[in-house]
Design a protein around this motif. Structure first.
Motif, PDB file in Angstrom:
ATOM      1  N   ILE A  33       0.815  -1.214   0.000  1.00  0.00           N
ATOM      2  CA  ILE A  33       0.000   0.000   0.000  1.00  0.00           C
ATOM      3  C   ILE A  33       0.853   1.271   0.000  1.00  0.00           C
ATOM      4  O   ILE A  33       0.419   2.325  -0.460  1.00  0.00           O
ATOM      5  CB  ILE A  33      -1.002   0.012   1.179  1.00  0.00           C
ATOM      6  CG1 ILE A  33      -2.044   1.113   0.972  1.00  0.00           C
ATOM      7  CG2 ILE A  33      -0.286   0.105   2.501  1.00  0.00           C
ATOM      8  CD1 ILE A  33      -3.168   1.103   1.979  1.00  0.00           C
ATOM      9  N   PHE A  34       2.079   1.181   0.491  1.00  0.00           N
ATOM     10  CA  PHE A  34       2.982   2.340   0.488  1.00  0.00           C
ATOM     11  C   PHE A  34       3.113   2.935  -0.905  1.00  0.00           C
ATOM     12  O   PHE A  34       3.091   4.154  -1.072  1.00  0.00           O
ATOM     13  CB  PHE A  34       4.376   1.936   1.006  1.00  0.00           C
ATOM     14  CG  PHE A  34       5.437   2.952   0.673  1.00  0.00           C
ATOM     15  CD1 PHE A  34       5.645   4.028   1.506  1.00  0.00           C
ATOM     16  CD2 PHE A  34       6.192   2.840  -0.488  1.00  0.00           C
ATOM     17  CE1 PHE A  34       6.616   4.991   1.191  1.00  0.00           C
ATOM     18  CE2 PHE A  34       7.153   3.783  -0.812  1.00  0.00           C
ATOM     19  CZ  PHE A  34       7.365   4.864   0.032  1.00  0.00           C
ATOM     20  N   LEU A  64       1.786   3.438   9.329  1.00  0.00           N
ATOM     21  CA  LEU A  64       2.410   3.664   8.028  1.00  0.00           C
ATOM     22  C   LEU A  64       2.203   5.109   7.557  1.00  0.00           C
ATOM     23  O   LEU A  64       3.137   5.764   7.094  1.00  0.00           O
ATOM     24  CB  LEU A  64       1.809   2.690   6.998  1.00  0.00           C
ATOM     25  CG  LEU A  64       2.391   2.774   5.611  1.00  0.00           C
ATOM     26  CD1 LEU A  64       2.768   1.377   5.134  1.00  0.00           C
ATOM     27  CD2 LEU A  64       1.409   3.382   4.654  1.00  0.00           C
ATOM     28  N   VAL A  65       0.983   5.612   7.710  1.00  0.00           N
ATOM     29  CA  VAL A  65       0.673   6.992   7.311  1.00  0.00           C
ATOM     30  C   VAL A  65       1.536   7.978   8.094  1.00  0.00           C
ATOM     31  O   VAL A  65       2.097   8.924   7.535  1.00  0.00           O
ATOM     32  CB  VAL A  65      -0.835   7.290   7.495  1.00  0.00           C
ATOM     33  CG1 VAL A  65      -1.122   8.776   7.378  1.00  0.00           C
ATOM     34  CG2 VAL A  65      -1.664   6.496   6.484  1.00  0.00           C
ATOM     35  N   LYS A  66       1.684   7.722   9.384  1.00  0.00           N
ATOM     36  CA  LYS A  66       2.499   8.603  10.227  1.00  0.00           C
ATOM     37  C   LYS A  66       3.982   8.484   9.892  1.00  0.00           C
ATOM     38  O   LYS A  66       4.680   9.493   9.749  1.00  0.00           O
ATOM     39  CB  LYS A  66       2.262   8.270  11.705  1.00  0.00           C
ATOM     40  CG  LYS A  66       2.987   9.175  12.645  1.00  0.00           C
ATOM     41  CD  LYS A  66       2.658   8.842  14.084  1.00  0.00           C
ATOM     42  CE  LYS A  66       3.413   9.764  15.024  1.00  0.00           C
ATOM     43  NZ  LYS A  66       3.089   9.477  16.431  1.00  0.00           N
ATOM     44  N   ARG A  67       4.456   7.258   9.745  1.00  0.00           N
ATOM     45  CA  ARG A  67       5.884   7.034   9.489  1.00  0.00           C
ATOM     46  C   ARG A  67       6.370   7.713   8.210  1.00  0.00           C
ATOM     47  O   ARG A  67       7.442   8.303   8.168  1.00  0.00           O
ATOM     48  CB  ARG A  67       6.167   5.537   9.407  1.00  0.00           C
ATOM     49  CG  ARG A  67       7.603   5.223   9.093  1.00  0.00           C
ATOM     50  CD  ARG A  67       7.868   3.751   9.057  1.00  0.00           C
ATOM     51  NE  ARG A  67       9.270   3.513   8.779  1.00  0.00           N
ATOM     52  CZ  ARG A  67       9.786   2.340   8.562  1.00  0.00           C
ATOM     53  NH1 ARG A  67       9.036   1.258   8.638  1.00  0.00           N
ATOM     54  NH2 ARG A  67      11.067   2.198   8.299  1.00  0.00           N
ATOM     55  N   PHE A  70       2.351  10.784   5.110  1.00  0.00           N
ATOM     56  CA  PHE A  70       1.385  10.934   4.026  1.00  0.00           C
ATOM     57  C   PHE A  70       0.332  11.939   4.484  1.00  0.00           C
ATOM     58  O   PHE A  70      -0.725  11.603   4.981  1.00  0.00           O
ATOM     59  CB  PHE A  70       0.755   9.580   3.664  1.00  0.00           C
ATOM     60  CG  PHE A  70       1.704   8.626   3.012  1.00  0.00           C
ATOM     61  CD1 PHE A  70       2.504   9.015   1.944  1.00  0.00           C
ATOM     62  CD2 PHE A  70       1.806   7.319   3.454  1.00  0.00           C
ATOM     63  CE1 PHE A  70       3.383   8.132   1.338  1.00  0.00           C
ATOM     64  CE2 PHE A  70       2.674   6.417   2.848  1.00  0.00           C
ATOM     65  CZ  PHE A  70       3.469   6.829   1.789  1.00  0.00           C
ATOM     66  N   ARG A  71       0.642  13.210   4.317  1.00  0.00           N
ATOM     67  CA  ARG A  71      -0.162  14.303   4.853  1.00  0.00           C
ATOM     68  C   ARG A  71      -1.520  14.459   4.182  1.00  0.00           C
ATOM     69  O   ARG A  71      -2.416  15.080   4.744  1.00  0.00           O
ATOM     70  CB  ARG A  71       0.613  15.599   4.762  1.00  0.00           C
ATOM     71  CG  ARG A  71       1.917  15.533   5.537  1.00  0.00           C
ATOM     72  CD  ARG A  71       2.530  16.880   5.778  1.00  0.00           C
ATOM     73  NE  ARG A  71       3.899  16.832   6.231  1.00  0.00           N
ATOM     74  CZ  ARG A  71       4.315  16.332   7.384  1.00  0.00           C
ATOM     75  NH1 ARG A  71       3.459  15.794   8.191  1.00  0.00           N
ATOM     76  NH2 ARG A  71       5.582  16.346   7.718  1.00  0.00           N
ATOM     77  N   LYS A  72      -1.670  13.929   2.997  1.00  0.00           N
ATOM     78  CA  LYS A  72      -2.946  14.065   2.300  1.00  0.00           C
ATOM     79  C   LYS A  72      -3.989  13.038   2.749  1.00  0.00           C
ATOM     80  O   LYS A  72      -5.152  13.157   2.400  1.00  0.00           O
ATOM     81  CB  LYS A  72      -2.742  13.972   0.793  1.00  0.00           C
ATOM     82  CG  LYS A  72      -1.970  15.164   0.230  1.00  0.00           C
ATOM     83  CD  LYS A  72      -1.865  15.079  -1.275  1.00  0.00           C
ATOM     84  CE  LYS A  72      -1.071  16.238  -1.838  1.00  0.00           C
ATOM     85  NZ  LYS A  72      -0.989  16.171  -3.310  1.00  0.00           N
TER      86      LYS A  72
END
Length: 82
Positions: A33-34, A64-67, A70-72
Motif C-alpha cells: 500500500i505504500f 504507516l501513514v504517520k511514518r 502521508f499528509r494528504k
C-alpha cells in the motif's frame, strides 16, 4: 482553475487466496500500500486521500501513514468484516 480531487484507496481485502494480507505484504522492503499512497500523496492534483481498510489493519495503516508523513490522508474508513 481549482482542482478538488479526493483519491480513495480500496484496501479492505482479506487476502484469502494469497494467504496473507496483500496491502501489508512487504515488497522491496515496504508494504504494498505504500507505493499507491506515495504516488497519490505526491501528485499535484490530489488534495485528499481516503483509505478504506479492514478493522484488523487500522493500527498498521495509521503507523504507516504517520511514518511516511502521508499528509494528504484525511480519513481511514473502516470496513467491518466477519
Amino acid at each position: 482553475m481549482i482542482h478538488r480531487v479526493t483519491a480513495i484507496v480500496a484496501a479492505a481485502g482479506r487476502g484469502r487466496r494469497l494467504g496473507v494480507n496483500k496491502i501489508l505484504y512487504r515488497l522491496f522492503g515496504k508494504p504494498v500500500i505504500f507505493y499507491s499512497l506515495d504516488v497519490l500523496n505526491s501528485h499535484k492534483l490530489i488534495d485528499k486521500i481516503i483509505i478504506a481498510a479492514n478493522t484488523s489493519d487500522l493500527e498498521a495503516i495509521k503507523r504507516l501513514v504517520k511514518r511516511y508523513a502521508f499528509r494528504k490522508v484525511c480519513s481511514i474508513a473502516v470496513s467491518y468484516t466477519h
